[in-house]
Write a protein that holds these residues in place. Structure first.
Motif, short mmCIF file in Angstrom:
data_model
loop_
_atom_site.label_atom_id
_atom_site.label_comp_id
_atom_site.label_asym_id
_atom_site.label_seq_id
_atom_site.Cartn_x
_atom_site.Cartn_y
_atom_site.Cartn_z
N TYR A 71 0.86 -1.18 0.00
CA TYR A 71 0.00 0.00 0.00
C TYR A 71 0.90 1.24 0.00
O TYR A 71 2.09 1.16 0.33
N GLY A 72 0.31 2.37 -0.39
CA GLY A 72 1.08 3.62 -0.39
C GLY A 72 0.60 4.52 0.74
O GLY A 72 -0.59 4.52 1.08
N PHE A 73 1.52 5.26 1.31
CA PHE A 73 1.13 6.20 2.36
C PHE A 73 2.00 7.45 2.25
O PHE A 73 3.22 7.36 2.25
N THR A 74 1.35 8.60 2.09
CA THR A 74 2.08 9.87 2.08
C THR A 74 1.90 10.50 3.45
O THR A 74 0.76 10.75 3.86
N ASP A 75 3.02 10.66 4.17
CA ASP A 75 2.90 11.11 5.55
C ASP A 75 2.71 12.62 5.64
O ASP A 75 2.67 13.31 4.62
N GLN A 120 4.80 14.91 3.78
CA GLN A 120 4.70 14.68 2.34
C GLN A 120 5.74 13.70 1.80
O GLN A 120 6.13 13.75 0.64
N GLN A 121 6.22 12.82 2.68
CA GLN A 121 7.12 11.75 2.25
C GLN A 121 6.24 10.54 1.90
O GLN A 121 5.39 10.15 2.70
N SER A 122 6.49 9.97 0.72
CA SER A 122 5.67 8.81 0.32
C SER A 122 6.36 7.50 0.63
O SER A 122 7.60 7.39 0.51
N ALA A 176 -3.09 6.29 0.80
CA ALA A 176 -3.68 7.33 1.64
C ALA A 176 -2.68 8.45 1.88
O ALA A 176 -1.46 8.23 1.83
N GLN A 177 -3.22 9.65 2.12
CA GLN A 177 -2.35 10.79 2.45
C GLN A 177 -2.85 11.43 3.74
O GLN A 177 -4.02 11.79 3.86
N HIS A 178 -1.91 11.57 4.69
CA HIS A 178 -2.21 12.22 5.97
C HIS A 178 -2.14 13.72 5.73
O HIS A 178 -1.07 14.26 5.50
N THR A 179 -3.29 14.39 5.78
CA THR A 179 -3.33 15.80 5.38
C THR A 179 -3.35 16.77 6.56
O THR A 179 -3.07 17.95 6.40
N GLY A 180 -3.74 16.28 7.73
CA GLY A 180 -3.79 17.19 8.88
C GLY A 180 -3.55 16.45 10.17
O GLY A 180 -4.21 15.44 10.44
#
Ligand code: NDP
Ligand code: KPL
Length: 299
Positions: free
Chosen positions: A42-46, A49-51, A133-137
């Motif tokens: 799976y992909g995760f952008t922390d 903004q590191q993927s 998923a991207q952690h945006t806040g």
């Protein structure tokens, strides 16, 4: 700790990613039956903004039997189906944590043998593409018990496991007030931004003052019947603070409408309307917003 996460959406992957980092945890994921392809990674952008591309462990029957903790990370309208599907394959001692917005999602809570907690979060996370998923806040989580007995040792263990994953988490003995505060925030910000198609911050425009005032008054009256007391000015200030802090946000309900997804309106303003009917209270503004959102949403 042996953990199963239900739901491969934004919140499911947020918890999967942070819990699986610890060698002390064995974490696996149950995806929805609608999923046609489950990748090995799976992909995760922390938040910086590191993927990351990391391996994904899918939950099998053994994972459910061994699970000590299950996080249900689905939309409020999907909770019933999710619980019914796993009810007979989990230990009576496993702790279930509900991680959704809104209230009244699980109709059969009293029938569950397993102790249940709820986890309220102000983290922001979105799905960029399936299984990414991207952690945006960065936000905060409140954890509290909503059903059954949980031993102090288990409670401490779960709190520390979740806190190691996402550190800004607090266990509270007064989760009901926190649930109602979150509900009140969502009852005001979500439907108004969805119906008006505006960012959260635009609710600070004084033209929205009359409707916001009426909504808050209705919510306070219904909450009082549930033994939750709010001061009007304090609640209004808290709601407007969230609108200010998340000024540039597209609320989840507005996103759902824009993406032609079902909204959680039945468990937000709809929950207020249902309780009001039971107590013979009139909540015309909440009712109006339920109708307006339903007219916009796909079924
Ligand atoms: N995203 C955020 O920033 C925040 C979200 N929340 C709340 O958290 C909850 C989850 O939100 P979010 O993660 O964004 O929602 P998503 O829709 O992104 O994720 C839900 C996921 O669960 C899957 N699912 C549904 N039913 C089942 C099932 N029975 N078994 C396994 N998987 C299932 C869905 O699959 P399918 O698409 O096939 O239905 C979907 O992938 C919501 O109540 C939301 O309001 C709260 C705060 C912040
Ligand atoms: C707090 C708020 C309104 C932030 O957008 C939210 O929880 C949501 O969009 O569902």
């Amino acid at each position: 700790m042996n953990i199963v996460i239900i739901g491969q959406g934004a919140i499911g992957l947020l918890w999967y990613h942070h819990l699986a980092k610890s060698p002390k945890n064995t974490v696996s994921l149950l995806c929805s039956s609608r999923t046609t392809f489950i990748p090995s990674h799976y992909g995760f952008t922390d938040i910086n903004q590191q993927s990351h591309e990391l391996s994904l462990m899918v939950a099998d029957n053994a994972a459910f039997i061994d699970a000590e903790l299950i996080l249900i990370c689905v939309k409020s309208y999907q909770v019933n189906v999710a619980i019914e599907a796993l009810k007979n394959k989990i230990s009576p001692h496993v702790i279930i944590v509900f991680c959704h917005n809104g209230m009244g999602a699980y109709q059969n809570l009293a029938s569950l043998q397993q102790p249940c907690l709820t986890l309220l979060t102000t983290h922001g996370c979105k799905i960029n593409s399936p299984f990414h998923a991207q952690h945006t806040g960065l936000g905060h989580c409140d954890l509290g018990s909503i059903h059954g007995e949980i031993s102090p040792l288990m409670r401490a263990n779960i709190t520390s496991t979740l806190k190691q994953a996402l550190p800004t988490l607090t266990f509270t003995n007064d989760i009901k007030t926190k649930q109602w505060l979150k509900l009140a925030i969502n009852c005001v910000i979500n439907p108004l931004t969805a119906v008006e198609n505006i960012d959260n911050g635009q609710l600070l425009n004084e033209k929205f003052n009359p409707i916001i005032t009426e909504l808050i008054s209705e919510i306070i009256t219904v909450a009082a019947y549930e033994n939750v007391k709010f001061d009007f000015n304090e609640l209004q200030e808290k709601i407007m603070q969230v609108a200010k802090k998340t000024a540039k946000n597209c609320s989840s309900m507005r996103s759902d409408i824009l993406q032609q997804r079902k909204t959680e309106i039945d468990y937000i303003n709809g929950y207020i309307v249902t309780l009001a009917k039971k107590s013979g209270i009139l909540v015309p503004k909440n009712e109006m917003l339920v109708q307006q959102v339903k007219a916009l949403q796909v079924s």
